[in-house]
Write a protein that holds these residues in place. Structure first.
Motif, PDB file in Angstrom:
ATOM      1  N   ASP A  32       0.825  -1.213   0.000  1.00 46.52           N
ATOM      2  CA  ASP A  32       0.000   0.000   0.000  1.00 46.52           C
ATOM      3  C   ASP A  32       0.858   1.260   0.000  1.00 46.52           C
ATOM      4  OD1 ASP A  32      -2.361   1.441   2.417  1.00 46.52           O
ATOM      5  OD2 ASP A  32      -1.872   1.947   0.341  1.00 46.52           O
ATOM      6  N   ASP A  78     -11.174   4.012   3.537  1.00 50.85           N
ATOM      7  CA  ASP A  78     -12.419   3.266   3.268  1.00 50.85           C
ATOM      8  C   ASP A  78     -13.123   2.868   4.549  1.00 50.85           C
ATOM      9  OD1 ASP A  78     -10.750   0.076   2.515  1.00 50.85           O
ATOM     10  OD2 ASP A  78     -10.703   1.406   4.250  1.00 50.85           O
ATOM     11  N   ASP A 217      -1.676   5.655  -5.031  1.00 49.12           N
ATOM     12  CA  ASP A 217      -2.057   4.820  -3.900  1.00 49.12           C
ATOM     13  C   ASP A 217      -2.425   3.408  -4.346  1.00 49.12           C
ATOM     14  OD1 ASP A 217      -4.481   5.219  -1.160  1.00 49.12           O
ATOM     15  OD2 ASP A 217      -3.055   3.631  -1.697  1.00 49.12           O
ATOM     16  N   GLY A 219      -2.980   0.933  -2.646  1.00 45.68           N
ATOM     17  CA  GLY A 219      -3.897   0.276  -1.721  1.00 45.68           C
ATOM     18  C   GLY A 219      -5.349   0.672  -1.902  1.00 45.68           C
ATOM     19  N   THR A 220      -5.588   1.642  -2.809  1.00 41.49           N
ATOM     20  CA  THR A 220      -6.972   2.035  -3.122  1.00 41.49           C
ATOM     21  C   THR A 220      -7.366   1.369  -4.435  1.00 41.49           C
ATOM     22  OG1 THR A 220      -6.986   4.142  -1.917  1.00 41.49           O
ATOM     23  CG2 THR A 220      -8.413   3.986  -3.843  1.00 41.49           C
TER      24      THR A 220
END
Ligand SMILES: Cc1cc(CN)n(C)n1
Length: 328
Positions: A32, A78, A217, A219-220
């Motif tokens: 991430d 999130d 990013d 991790g998104t």
């Protein structure tokens, strides 16, 4: 030295998982670039949270040392999160090795992590200033490894529904077309942040996002962009609607989606393939699909996996820059 590992997409490219060897135990984890904690599922967690996961066991590592009194608490954009205690151990990612890496051992994790049994924790690759360990903040794997790497860089080669790679210490120029375009990174926020003030829908005219900034990013899952971009983009998609029930813009699954180009650092327009912006069906019949580009109510845009599936990305901590080029 350098290190290279596979990046394997979960179903629907929701996230990408890579093998990490911690104290001799191999854990599949989510790399991430939008956070800075390395935390793992482990045998301290409640049995119900451990179920289905690979759980790190400190008792089985001969090199683990507890950092007595240290704790972490992290929450993500999130709404997910984790918290627990901390130790150090040897971490080997594809051959790149750090002997005393802070390993954050979750004693609590949110439901979405428990349910995602393929993922056993995160490897944060943003800047160490965002690390949540207290009382003494800890360094990321990349920060700890970079002085021993041939180059202070790591790259993300994420592919739609196919196995890609993360590499530390080298840039594999066979994996992208042409040469990388480099943009300055502003590290103040702790993210891999760059200026992104222009965008273009398909072959249309370039439009401005005043003061636009973005972070890279991994991790998104999606691309979260300024509302002006969302409106301009989906105005070109027949049947696109903002559907509050599902939480974003949907459109007919058979739509021909235009590419979206976004400015990276003022001198490169990264083209995100329209096909990749058809993220997933929301109905059983597969007639209504959820967009991979959605609005964010901040002027810090988040370029997640939807962008990485079109662009090879190099993160350079030597001169704090980010390099991009279309995948080969
Ligand atoms: C677990 C997780 C990581 C990220 C991105 N940094 N999100 C949005 N969720």
């Amino acid at each position: 030295g350098s290190g290279k590992v596979t990046a394997t997409p979960e179903q629907g490219d929701v996230e990408f998982l890579s093998p990490v060897i911690i104290g001799g135990q191999t854990m599949n984890m989510d790399f991430d670039s939008g956070s800075s904690d390395l935390w793992v599922f482990n045998t301290q967690l409640a049995a119900a949270s451990q179920a289905g996961h690979t759980n790190f066991d400190v008792a089985k590592s001969t090199t683990f040392k507890m950092l007595t009194g240290s704790t972490f608490t992290i929450s993500y954009g999130d709404g997910s999160g984790a918290a627990g205690n901390v130790g150090t151990d040897t971490v080997n990612i594809g051959g790149a090795t750090v002997t005393s890496q802070a390993i954050e051992l979750a004693t609590a994790v949110s439901a979405s992590f428990v349910q995602d049994t393929q993922s056993n924790g995160l490897v944060g690759l943003a800047f160490s200033k965002l690390n949540t360990v207290k009382p003494a903040q800890q360094k990321t794997f990349f920060d700890n490894a970079k002085d021993t790497l041939a180059m202070p860089v790591f790259t993300a080669d994420l592919r739609k529904a196919a196995v890609g790679a993360y590499e530390f210490g080298a840039i594999d120029s066979t994996k992208f077309n042409g040469s990388l375009s480099w943009a300055a990174v502003n590290t103040t926020s702790g993210f891999w942040q760059f200026s992104s003030q222009k965008f273009q829908v398909g072959t249309g005219t370039a439009m401005n996002v005043a003061g636009g900034q973005a972070i890279a990013d991994t991790g998104t899952t999606l691309m979260l962009v300024n509302a002006a971009v969302v409106n301009a983009y989906y105005s070109q998609v027949t049947g696109a609607v903002n559907n509050q029930t599902v939480g974003g813009v949907t459109f007919p699954c058979n739509s021909q989606l235009p590419d979206l180009s976004v400015d990276v650092g003022g001198n490169y327009m990264a083209v995100v393939r329209g096909d990749d912006i058809n993220f997933a069906p929301v109905d059983q019949a597969g007639t209504t699909c959820f967009g991979g580009v959605q609005a964010i109510a901040s002027n810090l845009q988040i370029y997640g996996d939807i962008m990485f599936k079109s662009q090879f990305v190099a993160f350079n901590n030597g001169n704090n820059s980010i390099g991009m080029a279309p995948h080969q």
